[in-house]
Design a protein around this motif. Sequence first.
Motif, PDB file in Angstrom:
ATOM      1  N   VAL A   1      64.636 -59.033 -28.964  1.00 15.04           N
ATOM      2  CA  VAL A   1      64.021 -58.723 -27.818  1.00 15.04           C
ATOM      3  C   VAL A   1      65.014 -59.487 -26.738  1.00 15.04           C
ATOM      4  CG1 VAL A   1      62.047 -59.270 -26.037  1.00 15.04           C
ATOM      5  CG2 VAL A   1      61.466 -59.051 -28.762  1.00 15.04           C
ATOM      6  N   VAL A   2      65.503 -58.538 -25.680  1.00 14.47           N
ATOM      7  CA  VAL A   2      66.514 -58.825 -24.780  1.00 14.47           C
ATOM      8  C   VAL A   2      65.984 -58.679 -23.422  1.00 14.47           C
ATOM      9  CG1 VAL A   2      68.831 -58.346 -23.803  1.00 14.47           C
ATOM     10  CG2 VAL A   2      68.277 -57.858 -26.414  1.00 14.47           C
ATOM     11  N   LEU A   3      66.438 -59.761 -22.871  1.00 15.32           N
ATOM     12  CA  LEU A   3      65.730 -59.809 -20.965  1.00 15.32           C
ATOM     13  C   LEU A   3      67.215 -59.904 -20.437  1.00 15.32           C
ATOM     14  CD1 LEU A   3      63.352 -61.966 -19.310  1.00 15.32           C
ATOM     15  CD2 LEU A   3      65.601 -61.784 -18.448  1.00 15.32           C
ATOM     16  N   VAL A   4      67.563 -58.791 -19.739  1.00 19.28           N
ATOM     17  CA  VAL A   4      68.862 -58.658 -18.975  1.00 19.28           C
ATOM     18  C   VAL A   4      68.276 -59.040 -17.467  1.00 19.28           C
ATOM     19  CG1 VAL A   4      70.682 -57.250 -18.278  1.00 19.28           C
ATOM     20  CG2 VAL A   4      69.490 -56.934 -20.343  1.00 19.28           C
ATOM     21  N   ASN A   5      68.989 -59.951 -16.983  1.00 20.20           N
ATOM     22  CA  ASN A   5      68.515 -60.433 -15.536  1.00 20.20           C
ATOM     23  C   ASN A   5      69.752 -60.359 -14.805  1.00 20.20           C
ATOM     24  OD1 ASN A   5      68.818 -63.269 -13.733  1.00 20.20           O
ATOM     25  ND2 ASN A   5      66.633 -62.265 -13.741  1.00 20.20           N
ATOM     26  N   PHE A   6      69.577 -59.388 -13.714  1.00 18.89           N
ATOM     27  CA  PHE A   6      70.630 -59.175 -12.764  1.00 18.89           C
ATOM     28  C   PHE A   6      70.564 -60.035 -11.662  1.00 18.89           C
ATOM     29  CE2 PHE A   6      70.300 -55.281 -15.044  1.00 18.89           C
ATOM     30  CZ  PHE A   6      71.774 -55.023 -15.175  1.00 18.89           C
ATOM     31  N   TRP A   7      71.399 -61.054 -11.035  1.00 21.32           N
ATOM     32  CA  TRP A   7      71.298 -61.651  -9.733  1.00 21.32           C
ATOM     33  C   TRP A   7      72.814 -61.783  -9.269  1.00 21.32           C
ATOM     34  CZ3 TRP A   7      74.888 -65.737  -9.981  1.00 21.32           C
ATOM     35  CH2 TRP A   7      75.698 -65.752 -11.245  1.00 21.32           C
ATOM     36  N   VAL A  34      66.758 -63.017 -26.727  1.00 26.52           N
ATOM     37  CA  VAL A  34      68.118 -63.115 -26.040  1.00 26.52           C
ATOM     38  C   VAL A  34      67.926 -62.851 -24.463  1.00 26.52           C
ATOM     39  CG1 VAL A  34      70.492 -62.150 -26.123  1.00 26.52           C
ATOM     40  CG2 VAL A  34      69.099 -62.526 -28.086  1.00 26.52           C
ATOM     41  N   VAL A  35      68.560 -63.797 -23.713  1.00 23.01           N
ATOM     42  CA  VAL A  35      68.270 -63.716 -22.239  1.00 23.01           C
ATOM     43  C   VAL A  35      70.016 -63.691 -21.912  1.00 23.01           C
ATOM     44  CG1 VAL A  35      68.013 -64.972 -20.084  1.00 23.01           C
ATOM     45  CG2 VAL A  35      66.409 -65.183 -22.055  1.00 23.01           C
ATOM     46  N   ILE A  36      70.310 -62.616 -21.151  1.00 24.01           N
ATOM     47  CA  ILE A  36      71.658 -62.260 -20.581  1.00 24.01           C
ATOM     48  C   ILE A  36      71.585 -62.249 -19.198  1.00 24.01           C
ATOM     49  CG2 ILE A  36      73.658 -60.942 -20.741  1.00 24.01           C
ATOM     50  CD1 ILE A  36      72.615 -59.679 -23.210  1.00 24.01           C
ATOM     51  N   GLY A  37      72.476 -63.162 -18.426  1.00 24.88           N
ATOM     52  CA  GLY A  37      72.468 -63.110 -16.976  1.00 24.88           C
ATOM     53  C   GLY A  37      73.582 -62.108 -16.515  1.00 24.88           C
ATOM     54  N   VAL A  38      73.267 -61.250 -15.610  1.00 33.38           N
ATOM     55  CA  VAL A  38      74.523 -60.593 -15.123  1.00 33.38           C
ATOM     56  C   VAL A  38      74.632 -60.696 -13.549  1.00 33.38           C
ATOM     57  CG1 VAL A  38      75.251 -57.970 -15.013  1.00 33.38           C
ATOM     58  CG2 VAL A  38      73.950 -58.697 -16.920  1.00 33.38           C
ATOM     59  N   SER A  39      75.980 -61.069 -13.043  1.00 36.00           N
ATOM     60  CA  SER A  39      75.980 -61.472 -11.969  1.00 36.00           C
ATOM     61  C   SER A  39      76.662 -60.016 -11.127  1.00 36.00           C
ATOM     62  CB  SER A  39      77.080 -62.448 -11.660  1.00 36.00           C
ATOM     63  OG  SER A  39      77.594 -62.652 -10.335  1.00 36.00           O
ATOM     64  N   VAL A  40      76.232 -59.790  -9.973  1.00 39.94           N
ATOM     65  CA  VAL A  40      76.548 -58.652  -9.147  1.00 39.94           C
ATOM     66  C   VAL A  40      77.298 -59.148  -7.894  1.00 39.94           C
ATOM     67  CG1 VAL A  40      74.746 -57.080 -10.043  1.00 39.94           C
ATOM     68  CG2 VAL A  40      74.395 -58.494  -7.818  1.00 39.94           C
ATOM     69  N   ASP A  41      77.785 -60.543  -8.082  1.00 40.49           N
ATOM     70  CA  ASP A  41      78.580 -61.081  -7.009  1.00 40.49           C
ATOM     71  C   ASP A  41      79.822 -60.209  -6.840  1.00 40.49           C
ATOM     72  OD1 ASP A  41      77.481 -63.474  -5.853  1.00 40.49           O
ATOM     73  OD2 ASP A  41      77.269 -63.971  -8.011  1.00 40.49           O
ATOM     74  N   GLY A  42      80.328 -60.258  -5.648  1.00 39.52           N
ATOM     75  CA  GLY A  42      81.634 -59.554  -5.533  1.00 39.52           C
ATOM     76  C   GLY A  42      82.840 -60.215  -6.123  1.00 39.52           C
ATOM     77  N   THR A  43      82.711 -61.458  -6.535  1.00 39.38           N
ATOM     78  CA  THR A  43      84.045 -61.901  -7.240  1.00 39.38           C
ATOM     79  C   THR A  43      83.371 -62.835  -8.142  1.00 39.38           C
ATOM     80  OG1 THR A  43      84.184 -63.979  -5.914  1.00 39.38           O
ATOM     81  CG2 THR A  43      85.283 -62.190  -5.046  1.00 39.38           C
ATOM     82  N   VAL A  44      84.063 -62.827  -9.184  1.00 38.15           N
ATOM     83  CA  VAL A  44      83.893 -63.644 -10.347  1.00 38.15           C
ATOM     84  C   VAL A  44      83.878 -65.349 -10.088  1.00 38.15           C
ATOM     85  CG1 VAL A  44      86.444 -64.459 -11.307  1.00 38.15           C
ATOM     86  CG2 VAL A  44      84.311 -64.165 -12.920  1.00 38.15           C
ATOM     87  N   GLY A  45      84.748 -65.620  -8.768  1.00 35.72           N
ATOM     88  CA  GLY A  45      84.641 -67.067  -8.449  1.00 35.72           C
ATOM     89  C   GLY A  45      83.196 -67.398  -7.959  1.00 35.72           C
ATOM     90  N   THR A  65      82.686 -54.223 -12.106  1.00 37.49           N
ATOM     91  CA  THR A  65      82.802 -52.926 -11.679  1.00 37.49           C
ATOM     92  C   THR A  65      81.437 -52.290 -11.080  1.00 37.49           C
ATOM     93  OG1 THR A  65      82.169 -51.501 -13.721  1.00 37.49           O
ATOM     94  CG2 THR A  65      84.583 -52.131 -13.639  1.00 37.49           C
ATOM     95  N   GLY A  66      80.360 -52.871 -11.585  1.00 33.96           N
ATOM     96  CA  GLY A  66      79.067 -52.552 -11.190  1.00 33.96           C
ATOM     97  C   GLY A  66      78.540 -51.413 -11.959  1.00 33.96           C
ATOM     98  N   SER A  67      79.102 -51.061 -12.840  1.00 31.28           N
ATOM     99  CA  SER A  67      78.396 -50.073 -13.999  1.00 31.28           C
ATOM    100  C   SER A  67      77.263 -50.500 -14.273  1.00 31.28           C
ATOM    101  CB  SER A  67      79.520 -49.833 -14.929  1.00 31.28           C
ATOM    102  OG  SER A  67      79.831 -50.863 -15.812  1.00 31.28           O
ATOM    103  N   ALA A  68      77.141 -51.680 -14.829  1.00 25.06           N
ATOM    104  CA  ALA A  68      75.653 -52.066 -15.514  1.00 25.06           C
ATOM    105  C   ALA A  68      74.571 -52.070 -14.573  1.00 25.06           C
ATOM    106  CB  ALA A  68      75.841 -53.603 -16.277  1.00 25.06           C
ATOM    107  N   SER A  69      74.800 -52.492 -13.266  1.00 21.23           N
ATOM    108  CA  SER A  69      73.853 -52.429 -12.326  1.00 21.23           C
ATOM    109  C   SER A  69      73.394 -50.820 -11.850  1.00 21.23           C
ATOM    110  CB  SER A  69      74.571 -53.063 -10.812  1.00 21.23           C
ATOM    111  OG  SER A  69      74.930 -54.253 -10.962  1.00 21.23           O
ATOM    112  N   LEU A  70      74.356 -49.798 -11.920  1.00 22.07           N
ATOM    113  CA  LEU A  70      74.075 -48.556 -11.890  1.00 22.07           C
ATOM    114  C   LEU A  70      73.285 -47.981 -12.948  1.00 22.07           C
ATOM    115  CD1 LEU A  70      77.380 -47.198 -10.478  1.00 22.07           C
ATOM    116  CD2 LEU A  70      75.350 -47.365  -9.121  1.00 22.07           C
ATOM    117  N   ASP A  71      73.556 -48.567 -14.243  1.00 19.70           N
ATOM    118  CA  ASP A  71      73.075 -47.996 -15.337  1.00 19.70           C
ATOM    119  C   ASP A  71      71.642 -48.337 -15.487  1.00 19.70           C
ATOM    120  OD1 ASP A  71      75.292 -46.762 -16.127  1.00 19.70           O
ATOM    121  OD2 ASP A  71      75.538 -48.432 -17.764  1.00 19.70           O
TER     122      ASP A  71
END
Length: 121
Positions: A1-7, A34-45, A65-71
């Motif tokens: 079971v996976v929880l993908v969290n966009f933040w 499994v929890v996976i955090g996905v940052s949509v910030d403009g920079t990795v910093g 690239t924003g591709s995960a957010s689009l998907d």
Amino acid sequence: VVLVNFWASWCGPCQMEAPELEALHARFAEQGLVVIGVSVDGTVGEAQSFVDSTPVSYPMVWDETGSASLDYKVMALPRSVLIDRNGRVRARHDGFDRATMNSITREVEDLLEEVPEGDEG
């Protein structure tokens, strides 16, 4: 079971949600969550600054690239997506409050109890 969290680091509800997701991860990791955090910030910093100030034990990645957010059709933050043991998206939640976290917790419990297809016997 996976929880993908966009933040994002600038997202107030995301900042409040991270410790709750950490607790959820700690509670259910041994059962298969499994929890996976996905940052949509403009920079990795920007993403790294947030991770440094709000440490979590689950993996955090940057959607450069924003591709995960689009998907995952992310239109609001935070967005949590629950995926079952067979790889199917079973729930989506936008925003964060106590009721949302309670729903996510119940759904995680239910998905962890399901027997994956092909494992019935």
